[in-house]
Design a protein around this motif. Sequence first.
Motif, short mmCIF file in Angstrom:
data_model
loop_
_atom_site.label_atom_id
_atom_site.label_comp_id
_atom_site.label_asym_id
_atom_site.label_seq_id
_atom_site.Cartn_x
_atom_site.Cartn_y
_atom_site.Cartn_z
N VAL A 1 0.97 -0.99 0.48
CA VAL A 1 0.33 -0.27 -0.27
C VAL A 1 1.00 0.78 -0.11
O VAL A 1 2.55 1.51 -0.04
CB VAL A 1 -0.79 -0.12 1.51
CG1 VAL A 1 -1.98 -1.04 1.18
CG2 VAL A 1 -0.28 -0.15 2.41
N SER A 2 0.33 2.01 -0.18
CA SER A 2 0.99 3.20 -0.54
C SER A 2 1.56 3.89 0.95
O SER A 2 0.92 4.06 2.10
CB SER A 2 -0.37 4.72 -0.46
OG SER A 2 0.73 5.70 -1.20
N GLY A 3 2.62 4.37 1.14
CA GLY A 3 3.78 4.71 2.33
C GLY A 3 4.25 3.38 3.00
O GLY A 3 4.76 3.87 3.69
N LEU B 1 4.21 -5.53 4.01
CA LEU B 1 3.68 -4.81 4.88
C LEU B 1 4.23 -4.25 5.84
O LEU B 1 5.56 -3.83 5.97
CB LEU B 1 2.98 -5.50 5.27
CG LEU B 1 1.85 -7.14 4.07
CD1 LEU B 1 1.85 -8.65 5.03
CD2 LEU B 1 0.39 -6.54 3.99
N THR B 2 3.30 -3.53 6.70
CA THR B 2 3.95 -2.47 7.64
C THR B 2 3.33 -3.31 9.23
O THR B 2 1.75 -3.79 8.85
CB THR B 2 3.99 -1.38 7.66
OG1 THR B 2 2.93 -0.65 6.66
CG2 THR B 2 5.35 -1.00 5.75
N PRO B 3 3.67 -2.74 9.99
CA PRO B 3 3.53 -3.27 11.67
C PRO B 3 1.67 -2.68 11.25
O PRO B 3 1.76 -1.12 11.04
CB PRO B 3 4.15 -2.39 12.60
CG PRO B 3 5.25 -2.22 12.03
CD PRO B 3 5.03 -2.64 10.45
N GLU C 1 -4.15 -3.31 6.77
CA GLU C 1 -3.63 -3.12 5.03
C GLU C 1 -4.12 -4.76 4.40
O GLU C 1 -4.25 -5.32 3.03
CB GLU C 1 -1.19 -2.88 5.33
CG GLU C 1 -1.95 -2.07 5.54
CD GLU C 1 0.26 -1.95 5.30
OE1 GLU C 1 1.16 -2.59 4.95
OE2 GLU C 1 0.59 -0.48 6.48
N ILE C 2 -3.84 -5.63 4.91
CA ILE C 2 -3.97 -7.31 4.46
C ILE C 2 -4.79 -7.11 4.06
O ILE C 2 -5.31 -7.48 3.21
CB ILE C 2 -3.74 -8.52 5.91
CG1 ILE C 2 -2.29 -8.54 5.89
CG2 ILE C 2 -4.22 -9.88 5.39
CD1 ILE C 2 -1.66 -9.22 6.90
N ASN D 1 7.92 -4.28 6.50
CA ASN D 1 9.19 -2.74 6.49
C ASN D 1 8.64 -2.02 7.30
O ASN D 1 7.27 -2.15 8.47
CB ASN D 1 8.64 -1.86 5.48
CG ASN D 1 10.08 -0.91 5.52
OD1 ASN D 1 10.60 -1.37 5.57
ND2 ASN D 1 9.12 -0.17 5.15
N LYS D 2 9.93 -1.03 8.71
CA LYS D 2 8.96 -0.37 9.61
C LYS D 2 9.55 -1.29 10.74
O LYS D 2 8.63 -1.40 11.27
CB LYS D 2 7.63 0.23 9.30
CG LYS D 2 7.94 1.47 7.70
CD LYS D 2 6.78 2.83 7.71
CE LYS D 2 7.02 2.70 6.69
NZ LYS D 2 5.50 3.86 6.63
#
Length: 321
Positions: free
Chosen positions: A51-53, A164-166, A171-172, A189-190
């Motif tokens: 996703v964006s960001g 994906l990010t925490p 997002e999923i 990431n992150k």
Amino acid sequence: MELASKILEGNILAASRLMRGIEDEAPDAVDDLKTIYPHTGRAYIVGVTGVSGAGKSTLIDSLIGVLRKKNMTVGVIAIDPTSPFTGGAILGDRVRMQSCGLDNDVFIRSLAQRGWVGGLSKATISTIHVMDAMGKDIILVETVGAGQAEINITKVADTSIVILTPGAGDEIQMMKAGILEAADIFVINKADEKGADNLKTQLEVMLEMRVFPPDGWKPGIVLTEAIFGKGAEELTEAILRHKQFLTSSGELEKRREERVKLELVEAIESSVKNFIFNSIDKGYLEKLIDNLAHRKIDPHSAALEIVSQFGKQPKPFGQQV
Ligand SMILES: Nc1nc2c(ncn2[C@@H]2O[C@H](COP(=O)(O)OP(=O)(O)OP(=O)(O)O)[C@@H](O)[C@H]2O)c(=O)[nH]1
Ligand SMILES: [Mg+2]
């Protein structure tokens, strides 16, 4: 054809010109693409979706650094980027060099998706071909994981990475069905932010529920902190391991056959359309359109009526080779 031969030498200005021609659908571009086509098929294509960001561009920046250390040349295609490549230390220099046409090792190109009608668009595949013909070893394709294009990018890529990010429960959900299934490697990431381990567990549970063939590929999970360049080496290793798996299992060839089939389907669609509109009797077409406008026939039946006139060959048909 001069342009094509310059591209084969890796000339960035020539490649940029053809890429612009591709986007503008310039008629010359088709001829140049024909000339370079026999020289394509060597690059390894990696799709990077999230996703964006999520940090796709930042991660690609740090991947470029690792890949360059391995002496691999890199192409990057960012589809519909909402944020520009900020460029890490290495990339910043490279982008500057590139704008002077000096650097042959890294080539970055953005493509606007707006206006595409269905599919992944010929433009993406053709742009991949140009970078491939330039001799890029690896081509990273960045797409935002929410639209139709991403489903297709997984068909075009040799390795598909989903980022994906925490705190990514949402997002999923936002990821279109099919994207998660198509991931060969998951990146969290992150990982410096809270919740990375939690997400990893969630993903592991999801993967446990899926059935993989005993000798099949089971997607791995790599934790990264792209802004600090952390995890880029592990991710590179994971990509190269997947490449090795695809090569030795014969899966790479199968994926590539799927890819050329997709290209063929798109090419058939556009050539059939052109063929029909160029050869159809104009009076007949006008009458048909008039009938459509007056609701005397529906578009599907009208299309069938036209196509059936071209489908008089015995079935199945094809030249004997
Ligand atoms: N805390 C933290 N922030 C990060 C990390 N990686 C990237 N970011 C930040 O996240 C923001 C978005 O990063 P981008 O690389 O532009 O994300 P993107 O996925 O390419 O975004 P789009 O191109 O808009 O889809 C930036 O402010 C980055 O600095 C990370 O590992 N940790
Ligand atoms: Mg980006």
